[in-house]
Design an enzyme around this catalytic site. Structure first.
Site, PDB file in Angstrom:
ATOM      1  N   CYS A   1       3.252  -1.028   4.065  1.00  0.00           N
ATOM      2  CA  CYS A   1       4.510  -0.639   4.649  1.00  0.00           C
ATOM      3  C   CYS A   1       4.153  -1.644   5.515  1.00  0.00           C
ATOM      4  CB  CYS A   1       3.817   1.165   5.455  1.00  0.00           C
ATOM      5  SG  CYS A   1       4.451   1.834   4.168  1.00  0.00           S
TER       6      CYS A   1
ATOM      7  N   ASN B   1       8.059  10.028   2.444  1.00  0.00           N
ATOM      8  CA  ASN B   1       7.347   9.849   1.451  1.00  0.00           C
ATOM      9  C   ASN B   1       7.906  10.941   0.315  1.00  0.00           C
ATOM     10  OD1 ASN B   1       6.128  12.154   2.404  1.00  0.00           O
ATOM     11  ND2 ASN B   1       4.514  11.793   0.795  1.00  0.00           N
TER      12      ASN B   1
ATOM     13  N   GLU C   1       7.288   5.179   5.309  1.00  0.00           N
ATOM     14  CA  GLU C   1       8.265   4.128   6.561  1.00  0.00           C
ATOM     15  C   GLU C   1       8.337   3.041   5.285  1.00  0.00           C
ATOM     16  OE1 GLU C   1       5.032   5.418   5.961  1.00  0.00           O
ATOM     17  OE2 GLU C   1       3.295   5.060   7.978  1.00  0.00           O
TER      18      GLU C   1
END
Ligand code: THU
Length: 160
Positions: A114, A61, A74
């Site tokens: 995501c 992230n 992700e």
């Protein structure tokens, strides 16, 4: 009136129970938490995607002071995989999260955005993505984003 039930099925494995290749992918996701930039949440997430040719790409992230401008681990891993290796499909994705000096006991489920992206990539490459969500007390394993996202909206949804 009709009622419909959608069942979400996943398996839970202890770390030692994971197959070697699954443990390798989970370890890469755990390692990727180190590259996280999370000064605002202090919540470090790592993701590792295995491609159809066996390549593993990772992401983490990346936050921004304007919160929506940051992105999740992700999506960093998946979009990088598709940008750098557009001819390979993603076959598996592992996710791990680290905060307050430790990996989380319970796996973090990918956020809704995501899940939608994972689903879109499954649709694009016409193959399911196996998902491994690492937690120190168990790794959840599902065979597709479909198990995480009932009533999916895909390109198909826009056809009559
Ligand atoms: N985050 C991820 O990277 N993946 C998830 O599945 C959930 C949340 C990130 C976004 C943000 O940087 C931080 O975790 C706190 O929400």
């Amino acid at each position: 009136m009709k009622e419909k039930e959608i069942i979400c099925k996943f398996k839970i494995y202890g770390y030692e129970e994971l197959a070697d290749s699954d443990r390798e992918l989970v370890d890469r996701a755990k390692d990727a938490t180190r590259t996280s930039y999370a000064p605002y949440s202090e919540f470090r997430v790592g993701a590792a995607a295995r491609l159809s040719d066996g390549t593993i790409v990772t992401g983490s992230n990346q936050e921004n002071a304007a919160f929506p401008s940051g992105t999740c681990a992700e999506r960093t891993a998946l979009f990088y995989a598709n940008a750098a290796h557009p001819d390979e499909s993603v076959v598996e994705l592992a996710v791990a999260a680290y905060t307050n000096g430790t990996f989380l006991k319970a796996p973090i489920p990918p956020c809704g955005a995501c899940r939608q992206v994972i689903l879109g990539i499954e649709e694009r490459y016409k193959r399911p993505i196996r998902i491994l969500l690492f937690g120190t007390e168990g790794t959840y394993v599902t065979d597709s984003a479909k198990a995480l996202l009932p009533l999916q909206f895909t390109g198909e949804s826009m056809k009559e």
